[in-house]
Design a protein around this motif. Structure first.
Motif, short mmCIF file in Angstrom:
data_model
loop_
_atom_site.label_atom_id
_atom_site.label_comp_id
_atom_site.label_asym_id
_atom_site.label_seq_id
_atom_site.Cartn_x
_atom_site.Cartn_y
_atom_site.Cartn_z
N VAL A 102 0.76 -1.21 -0.02
CA VAL A 102 0.02 -0.01 0.08
C VAL A 102 0.86 1.25 0.14
CG1 VAL A 102 -1.55 1.23 1.37
CG2 VAL A 102 -1.99 -1.00 1.00
N ALA A 103 1.97 1.16 0.61
CA ALA A 103 3.05 2.26 0.60
C ALA A 103 3.47 2.61 -0.65
CB ALA A 103 3.96 2.20 1.87
N LEU A 104 3.91 1.35 -1.25
CA LEU A 104 4.32 1.59 -2.43
C LEU A 104 3.39 2.06 -3.64
CD1 LEU A 104 6.49 -1.49 -2.95
CD2 LEU A 104 7.42 0.91 -2.86
N ARG A 105 2.22 1.87 -3.50
CA ARG A 105 1.12 2.29 -4.40
C ARG A 105 1.02 3.80 -4.20
NH1 ARG A 105 -4.37 3.24 -3.51
NH2 ARG A 105 -4.56 2.13 -1.70
N GLY A 106 1.29 4.34 -3.21
CA GLY A 106 1.26 5.85 -2.93
C GLY A 106 0.08 6.65 -3.23
N ASP A 107 0.06 7.51 -3.80
CA ASP A 107 -1.22 8.20 -4.40
C ASP A 107 -2.13 7.64 -5.53
OD1 ASP A 107 -0.14 10.19 -2.42
OD2 ASP A 107 0.63 11.53 -3.80
N GLU A 108 -1.45 6.57 -5.92
CA GLU A 108 -2.13 6.03 -7.18
C GLU A 108 -3.63 5.63 -6.80
OE1 GLU A 108 -0.34 4.18 -10.74
OE2 GLU A 108 1.46 3.96 -9.13
N SER A 109 -4.64 5.62 -7.38
CA SER A 109 -5.87 5.25 -6.79
C SER A 109 -6.14 3.91 -6.81
CB SER A 109 -7.05 5.86 -7.61
OG SER A 109 -7.24 5.28 -8.67
N GLN A 110 -6.65 2.83 -6.04
CA GLN A 110 -7.02 1.65 -6.09
C GLN A 110 -7.94 1.41 -7.48
OE1 GLN A 110 -9.50 0.82 -2.63
NE2 GLN A 110 -7.58 -0.19 -1.74
N THR A 111 -8.73 2.03 -7.99
CA THR A 111 -9.31 2.16 -9.01
C THR A 111 -8.41 1.89 -10.27
OG1 THR A 111 -11.30 3.42 -8.09
CG2 THR A 111 -11.13 3.12 -10.64
N LEU A 112 -7.43 3.04 -10.42
CA LEU A 112 -6.52 2.89 -11.52
C LEU A 112 -5.56 1.51 -11.29
CD1 LEU A 112 -5.13 4.02 -13.96
CD2 LEU A 112 -3.54 5.42 -12.28
N VAL A 113 -5.06 1.14 -10.24
CA VAL A 113 -4.38 -0.01 -10.11
C VAL A 113 -5.11 -1.32 -10.38
CG1 VAL A 113 -3.14 -1.28 -8.52
CG2 VAL A 113 -2.69 1.08 -8.44
N ALA A 114 -6.26 -1.16 -10.08
CA ALA A 114 -7.06 -2.14 -10.12
C ALA A 114 -7.40 -2.55 -11.77
CB ALA A 114 -8.48 -2.30 -9.39
N GLU A 115 -7.73 -1.43 -12.13
CA GLU A 115 -7.98 -1.48 -13.99
C GLU A 115 -6.67 -2.01 -14.51
OE1 GLU A 115 -7.90 1.96 -17.17
OE2 GLU A 115 -9.77 1.94 -15.84
N ARG A 116 -5.50 -1.41 -14.04
CA ARG A 116 -4.30 -2.25 -14.74
C ARG A 116 -3.94 -3.67 -14.54
NH1 ARG A 116 -0.30 2.41 -12.33
NH2 ARG A 116 -1.05 4.17 -13.75
N MET A 117 -4.52 -4.07 -13.14
CA MET A 117 -4.62 -5.36 -12.76
C MET A 117 -5.41 -6.49 -13.41
SD MET A 117 -3.76 -5.35 -8.64
CE MET A 117 -3.86 -7.14 -8.51
N GLY A 118 -6.64 -5.74 -13.93
CA GLY A 118 -7.51 -6.53 -14.55
C GLY A 118 -8.60 -7.22 -13.52
N THR A 119 -8.72 -6.08 -12.56
CA THR A 119 -9.64 -6.70 -11.37
C THR A 119 -10.51 -5.61 -10.95
OG1 THR A 119 -10.04 -8.03 -9.39
CG2 THR A 119 -8.06 -6.31 -9.45
N SER A 120 -11.29 -5.72 -9.94
CA SER A 120 -12.11 -4.66 -9.42
C SER A 120 -11.49 -4.03 -8.35
CB SER A 120 -13.43 -5.13 -9.03
OG SER A 120 -13.42 -5.71 -7.86
N GLN A 121 -11.96 -2.60 -8.15
CA GLN A 121 -11.50 -1.77 -7.21
C GLN A 121 -11.83 -2.64 -5.49
OE1 GLN A 121 -13.79 0.12 -4.89
NE2 GLN A 121 -11.89 0.37 -3.38
N SER A 122 -13.12 -3.12 -5.56
CA SER A 122 -13.40 -3.80 -4.58
C SER A 122 -12.68 -4.86 -4.39
CB SER A 122 -14.91 -4.04 -4.20
OG SER A 122 -15.15 -5.06 -5.46
N MET A 123 -12.19 -5.72 -5.13
CA MET A 123 -11.24 -6.89 -4.97
C MET A 123 -9.93 -6.25 -4.41
SD MET A 123 -10.56 -9.96 -4.54
CE MET A 123 -12.03 -10.79 -5.31
N LEU A 124 -9.41 -5.37 -5.12
CA LEU A 124 -8.09 -4.95 -4.86
C LEU A 124 -8.08 -4.37 -3.40
CD1 LEU A 124 -5.27 -3.99 -5.41
CD2 LEU A 124 -5.96 -1.83 -6.11
N SER A 125 -9.41 -3.78 -3.08
CA SER A 125 -9.21 -3.15 -1.47
C SER A 125 -9.24 -4.72 -0.62
CB SER A 125 -10.51 -2.52 -1.23
OG SER A 125 -10.97 -2.38 0.09
N LYS A 126 -9.92 -5.56 -0.91
CA LYS A 126 -9.87 -7.00 -0.15
C LYS A 126 -8.54 -7.36 -0.11
CE LYS A 126 -14.73 -7.83 -1.04
NZ LYS A 126 -15.72 -8.72 -1.77
N LEU A 127 -7.78 -7.21 -1.05
CA LEU A 127 -6.48 -7.81 -1.13
C LEU A 127 -5.55 -6.84 -0.24
CD1 LEU A 127 -5.82 -8.57 -4.82
CD2 LEU A 127 -5.98 -10.41 -3.09
N GLU A 128 -5.70 -5.49 -0.37
CA GLU A 128 -4.97 -4.76 0.42
C GLU A 128 -5.36 -5.03 2.10
OE1 GLU A 128 -3.66 -1.22 -2.58
OE2 GLU A 128 -5.32 -0.97 -1.27
#
Length: 96
Positions: A21-47
């Motif tokens: 999470v610290a490495l993600r920094g200011d990048e939004s969960q939505t943007l990172v999730a999109e790059r991963m090919g998953t949903s923001q809610s799944m990324l939140s659950k992972l984090e």
């Protein structure tokens, strides 16, 4: 308790998630999730550790935030003071 049997809520796993999470920094969960090919809610659950992150998830996450997996894993292993355990070699199969 052997390292492989520890709960996903172990201090080592919590540290892994905190570092990601610290490495993600200011990048939004939505943007990172999109790059991963998953949903923001799944990324939140992972984090948050609600869903356990497997190696494939970890590599996808690191790729999505532009971080080198080998560098991250090396730094993480140093942070938790990881040392390999000595194991006896597996016995050779007996021939008949």
């Amino acid at each position: 308790m052997p390292r492989s049997r520890q709960s996903r809520y172990s201090s080592e796993y919590r540290l892994l998630l905190e570092r990601l999470v610290a490495l993600r920094g200011d990048e939004s969960q939505t943007l990172v999730a999109e790059r991963m090919g998953t949903s923001q809610s799944m990324l939140s659950k992972l984090e948050r550790g609600v869903v356990r992150m497997d190696l494939s998830d970890l590599l996808s996450y690191l790729d999505a935030i532009g971080k080198d997996p080998l560098e991250f894993i090396t730094d993480y292993l140093h942070a938790i003071n990881w040392r390999p355990t000595r194991r006896k070699p597996a016995a050779a199969p007996r021939s008949k």
